[in-house]
Write an enzyme that holds these catalytic residues in place. Structure first.
Site, PDB file in Angstrom:
ATOM      1  N   LYS A  77      37.757 -24.538   0.461  1.00 43.41           N
ATOM      2  CA  LYS A  77      37.975 -23.094   0.652  1.00 43.41           C
ATOM      3  C   LYS A  77      38.749 -22.849   1.951  1.00 43.41           C
ATOM      4  O   LYS A  77      39.634 -21.997   1.996  1.00 43.41           O
ATOM      5  CB  LYS A  77      36.643 -22.344   0.652  1.00 43.41           C
ATOM      6  CG  LYS A  77      35.968 -22.349  -0.711  1.00 43.41           C
ATOM      7  CD  LYS A  77      35.608 -20.947  -1.171  1.00 43.41           C
ATOM      8  CE  LYS A  77      35.271 -20.891  -2.653  1.00 43.41           C
ATOM      9  NZ  LYS A  77      34.107 -21.690  -3.034  1.00 43.41           N
ATOM     10  N   LYS A 118      43.505 -28.599 -17.594  1.00 42.60           N
ATOM     11  CA  LYS A 118      42.107 -28.200 -17.754  1.00 42.60           C
ATOM     12  C   LYS A 118      42.014 -26.671 -17.813  1.00 42.60           C
ATOM     13  O   LYS A 118      42.638 -25.979 -17.015  1.00 42.60           O
ATOM     14  CB  LYS A 118      41.309 -28.723 -16.557  1.00 42.60           C
ATOM     15  CG  LYS A 118      39.860 -28.312 -16.588  1.00 42.60           C
ATOM     16  CD  LYS A 118      39.126 -28.635 -15.313  1.00 42.60           C
ATOM     17  CE  LYS A 118      37.801 -27.903 -15.363  1.00 42.60           C
ATOM     18  NZ  LYS A 118      36.916 -28.027 -14.283  1.00 42.60           N
ATOM     19  N   LYS A 162      39.813 -20.560 -14.863  1.00 45.33           N
ATOM     20  CA  LYS A 162      40.230 -19.224 -14.416  1.00 45.33           C
ATOM     21  C   LYS A 162      41.331 -19.335 -13.369  1.00 45.33           C
ATOM     22  O   LYS A 162      42.253 -18.543 -13.337  1.00 45.33           O
ATOM     23  CB  LYS A 162      39.039 -18.467 -13.818  1.00 45.33           C
ATOM     24  CG  LYS A 162      38.112 -17.901 -14.873  1.00 45.33           C
ATOM     25  CD  LYS A 162      37.010 -17.069 -14.256  1.00 45.33           C
ATOM     26  CE  LYS A 162      35.829 -17.886 -13.801  1.00 45.33           C
ATOM     27  NZ  LYS A 162      34.962 -18.433 -14.841  1.00 45.33           N
TER      28      LYS A 162
END
Ligand code: ADP
Ligand code: TRP
Length: 320
Positions: A110, A189, A192
């Site tokens: 992140k 894959k 989202k």
């Protein structure tokens, strides 16, 4: 044996979520006492949109109930409805070396993506450990990305037990390495974050649009085609019987069968497969009060378990 898992409320579920996670979690209900919660405290580490969060939480409840979550077998609740977890998280924080957090891959990822690291994001794995340890869970189904968080949970539990006595059950991960990766409409894959998903719920128009835009090669209608390298076939396999799959494969090899035909066959199968779940979801969506009451009941059961653990923990650390 207690099985526990948390799911982040993060938008519309897709075929990858269903075949990679939802279905196997629902099947686990037959194996032991299951706790399943909506990880809304965790969602706050990366969300700053109250309206979207509220919608995502209720949608997640609808999605899982529609997919077959059985509240007779599963204690289904919202994480924030059992705020005791934050108290445990604090106790655990005080036996957790900062290095455990600094080494967490998901935190580092992140940071690398440019997230401003607030303390919630940093201590995310401690809260996750609290989720698991509060309910004395034995088994935690996790995807590959969460495996390290489970190792951290085990390390925290062992540290706490060494310092204060045998309070916590040491949980085991249940990894789903045998679950095949579902490809997205572009062949990567399905995820989202790649914008290549086929949603399982939502308007047939949107779903059809996604199915029709699955990427294939550009062979013409009459040409023979290779079923083994085609995404449409890979997705059709998830729904079709062995005979139906063989028929499609033969159609590919024989020619005079276009990708459009295959996509429509996939769309029809998919609609048929999810029809009962969609109907159930529509019913539930008309009665959100009922859904709310399910979550409240789940939270009451969870809180009773939480209090048992917390009583021991408070005594152990010297606060009771
Ligand atoms: P996304 O990649 O769309 O953000 P998540 O990371 O929220 O999905 O995944 C939630 C669960 O669904 C995880 O357990 C993950 O392993 C599973 N999952 C997601 N995408 C796929 C996929 N394409 N194939 C198999 N499982 C998947
Ligand atoms: N971190 C998990 C995820 O993003 C969600 C989660 C929160 C969880 N608490 C948990 C999973 C406890 C298992 C057990 O997918």
């Amino acid at each position: 044996m207690r099985i526990l898992t948390g799911i982040q409320p993060s938008g519309t579920p897709h075929l990858g979520n269903y075949f990679g996670a939802i279905r196997s979690s629902i099947d686990l209900q037959a194996k032991g006492e299951t706790f399943l919660f909506i990880a809304d405290f965790h969602a706050l580490t990366t969300s700053n949109d109250p309206k979207a969060l509220r919608e995502n939480i209720i949608n997640l409840a609808l999605d899982w109930l529609a997919c077959g979550l059985d509240t007779g077998k599963t204690v289904f609740f919202r994480q924030s409805d059992v705020p005791q977890v934050t108290e445990l998280s604090w106790y655990l924080s005080n036996v957790t070396p900062v290095g455990f957090m600094e080494r967490a891959h998901s935190y580092k990822d992140k940071l690398a993506k440019g997230f401003a690291p607030n303390m919630g994001l940093f201590t995310y794995p401690v809260l996750m450990a609290a989720d698991i340890l509060l309910y004395q869970s034995n088994l935690v189904p996790v995807g590959k990305d969460q495996k390290q968080h489970l190792e951290i949970t085990r390390d925290i539990a062992i540290k706490f037990n060494n310092q204060y006595g045998e309070i916590f059950t040491i949980p085991e991960p249940l990894t789903s390495d045998n679950v095949a990766v579902v490809p997205g409409i572009d062949g990567q894959k399905m995820s989202k974050s790649y914008n290549n998903t086929i949603p399982i719920f939502g308007s047939p128009k949107k779903i059809k649009q996604a199915v029709m835009s699955i990427v294939t090669d550009s062979k013409g209608l009459e040409e023979p085609k290779d079923p083994d390298s085609c995404n449409v076939v890979a997705l059709y396999k998830l729904f079709a019987s062995p005979e139906e799959l063989e028929t499609m494969r033969a159609n590919y090899r024989n020619g005079n069968y276009g990708y459009g035909h295959a996509k429509l066959a996939l769309f029809d199968k998919m609609q048929e497969f999810f029809a009962p779940m969609r109907a159930r979801r529509d019913e539930l969506a008309k009665d959100l009060g009922y859904v709310e009451s399910i979550l409240k009941k789940g939270a009451e059961k969870a809180a009773a378990e939480a209090e048992k653990t917390l009583k021991k923990v408070r005594e152990a650390v010297g606060l009771a």
